[in-house]
Design a protein around this motif. Structure first.
Motif, PDB file in Angstrom:
ATOM      1  N   GLY A   1      35.650  27.119  34.155  1.00 40.80           N
ATOM      2  CA  GLY A   1      34.748  26.676  35.485  1.00 40.80           C
ATOM      3  C   GLY A   1      35.253  25.407  36.215  1.00 40.80           C
ATOM      4  O   GLY A   1      35.092  25.364  37.474  1.00 40.80           O
ATOM      5  N   GLY A   2      35.868  24.527  35.388  1.00 44.82           N
ATOM      6  CA  GLY A   2      36.573  23.248  36.072  1.00 44.82           C
ATOM      7  C   GLY A   2      37.748  24.001  37.067  1.00 44.82           C
ATOM      8  O   GLY A   2      37.939  23.420  38.025  1.00 44.82           O
ATOM      9  N   LEU A   3      38.463  24.931  36.542  1.00 46.59           N
ATOM     10  CA  LEU A   3      39.538  25.327  37.545  1.00 46.59           C
ATOM     11  C   LEU A   3      39.037  26.268  38.528  1.00 46.59           C
ATOM     12  O   LEU A   3      39.624  25.987  39.536  1.00 46.59           O
ATOM     13  CB  LEU A   3      40.313  26.433  36.660  1.00 46.59           C
ATOM     14  CG  LEU A   3      41.034  25.822  35.264  1.00 46.59           C
ATOM     15  CD1 LEU A   3      41.789  26.807  34.653  1.00 46.59           C
ATOM     16  CD2 LEU A   3      41.822  24.720  35.470  1.00 46.59           C
TER      17      LEU A   3
ATOM     18  N   ILE B   1      30.705  24.828  37.169  1.00 48.80           N
ATOM     19  CA  ILE B   1      30.805  25.358  38.591  1.00 48.80           C
ATOM     20  C   ILE B   1      29.410  25.065  39.361  1.00 48.80           C
ATOM     21  O   ILE B   1      29.606  24.528  40.400  1.00 48.80           O
ATOM     22  CB  ILE B   1      31.509  26.765  38.684  1.00 48.80           C
ATOM     23  CG1 ILE B   1      31.867  27.144  40.337  1.00 48.80           C
ATOM     24  CG2 ILE B   1      30.610  27.899  38.449  1.00 48.80           C
ATOM     25  CD1 ILE B   1      33.027  26.407  40.763  1.00 48.80           C
ATOM     26  N   CYS B   2      28.452  25.327  38.619  1.00 50.02           N
ATOM     27  CA  CYS B   2      27.088  25.240  39.169  1.00 50.02           C
ATOM     28  C   CYS B   2      26.550  23.876  39.542  1.00 50.02           C
ATOM     29  O   CYS B   2      26.030  23.569  40.511  1.00 50.02           O
ATOM     30  CB  CYS B   2      25.984  26.299  38.528  1.00 50.02           C
ATOM     31  SG  CYS B   2      26.095  27.763  38.915  1.00 50.02           S
ATOM     32  N   THR B   3      27.278  22.781  38.634  1.00 47.84           N
ATOM     33  CA  THR B   3      27.116  21.376  38.707  1.00 47.84           C
ATOM     34  C   THR B   3      27.744  20.780  40.109  1.00 47.84           C
ATOM     35  O   THR B   3      27.200  19.987  40.403  1.00 47.84           O
ATOM     36  CB  THR B   3      27.509  20.790  37.534  1.00 47.84           C
ATOM     37  OG1 THR B   3      26.791  21.081  36.479  1.00 47.84           O
ATOM     38  CG2 THR B   3      27.356  19.194  37.645  1.00 47.84           C
ATOM     39  N   TYR B   4      28.735  21.469  40.218  1.00 49.59           N
ATOM     40  CA  TYR B   4      29.690  20.694  41.407  1.00 49.59           C
ATOM     41  C   TYR B   4      29.775  21.696  42.703  1.00 49.59           C
ATOM     42  O   TYR B   4      30.181  21.234  43.629  1.00 49.59           O
ATOM     43  CB  TYR B   4      30.970  20.550  40.851  1.00 49.59           C
ATOM     44  CG  TYR B   4      31.168  19.489  39.842  1.00 49.59           C
ATOM     45  CD1 TYR B   4      30.834  18.118  39.970  1.00 49.59           C
ATOM     46  CD2 TYR B   4      31.175  19.919  38.615  1.00 49.59           C
ATOM     47  CE1 TYR B   4      30.639  17.409  38.730  1.00 49.59           C
ATOM     48  CE2 TYR B   4      30.918  19.250  37.376  1.00 49.59           C
ATOM     49  CZ  TYR B   4      30.956  17.830  37.559  1.00 49.59           C
ATOM     50  OH  TYR B   4      30.748  16.937  36.536  1.00 49.59           O
TER      51      TYR B   4
ATOM     52  N   ALA C   1      27.888  30.934  42.950  1.00 48.57           N
ATOM     53  CA  ALA C   1      28.562  30.274  41.791  1.00 48.57           C
ATOM     54  C   ALA C   1      28.290  30.751  40.591  1.00 48.57           C
ATOM     55  O   ALA C   1      28.968  31.189  39.791  1.00 48.57           O
ATOM     56  CB  ALA C   1      28.458  28.987  41.808  1.00 48.57           C
ATOM     57  N   TYR C   2      26.812  31.045  40.134  1.00 47.30           N
ATOM     58  CA  TYR C   2      26.452  31.439  38.990  1.00 47.30           C
ATOM     59  C   TYR C   2      26.858  33.001  38.498  1.00 47.30           C
ATOM     60  O   TYR C   2      27.212  33.113  37.629  1.00 47.30           O
ATOM     61  CB  TYR C   2      24.787  31.470  38.902  1.00 47.30           C
ATOM     62  CG  TYR C   2      24.295  31.819  37.897  1.00 47.30           C
ATOM     63  CD1 TYR C   2      23.922  31.041  36.797  1.00 47.30           C
ATOM     64  CD2 TYR C   2      23.916  33.143  37.657  1.00 47.30           C
ATOM     65  CE1 TYR C   2      23.199  31.486  35.627  1.00 47.30           C
ATOM     66  CE2 TYR C   2      23.386  33.789  36.443  1.00 47.30           C
ATOM     67  CZ  TYR C   2      23.146  32.803  35.373  1.00 47.30           C
ATOM     68  OH  TYR C   2      22.402  33.220  34.255  1.00 47.30           O
TER      69      TYR C   2
END
Length: 136
Positions: free
Chosen positions: A59-61, A23-26, A37-38
């Motif tokens: 996280g992707g969801l 989640i933090c990547t995107y 997000a974190y």
């Protein structure tokens, strides 16, 4: 968009859990700051802390919700379509990693891991990019 798969892995190596790494990547692509997000994804690592659904998938969801949800302005309007996206992402993750469950991925009961956390993060990030961000 340039791939961020290895950026997600680097966050995990820095100490982020699997869900946080994804989640933090995107999150910046959807106007969410990394700190929020974190914090919101902290309980989703280690399969929600219970070795259930893999954090890289959850996280992707979360990214799917950020992309697809109509938000509080139209409650419930996009739930069905988001769930459909979730199912497709889950199927792709299971195919790539061998399971969606952290306990199975880590080999808790068998002693034989199916997929490392870093590879689960790679699979999760690739699925995000292929299924959610291919239009960027």
């Amino acid at each position: 968009m340039e791939s961020r798969v290895e950026q997600a892995v680097a966050l995990h190596q820095k100490g982020y859990n699997c869900a946080q790494a994804i989640i933090c990547t995107y999150c910046d692509l959807f106007g969410v700051d990394e700190q929020t997000a974190y914090k919101m994804s902290e309980g989703f690592g280690l399969g929600m802390g219970m070795m259930e659904t893999c954090g890289a998938l959850t996280g992707g969801l979360m990214v799917a919700g950020l992309k697809n949800s109509a938000g509080v302005e139209e409650p419930g309007k996009t739930k069905g379509s988001t769930y459909k996206i979730n199912r497709a992402m889950g199927e792709a993750f299971q195919k790539a990693a061998g399971s969606m469950l952290c306990a199975e991925l880590k080999g808790r009961d068998t002693g034989t891991p199916l997929c490392s956390c870093e590879d689960c993060i790679r699979h999760g990030a690739k699925i995000v990019e292929e299924q959610l961000l291919s239009d960027r």
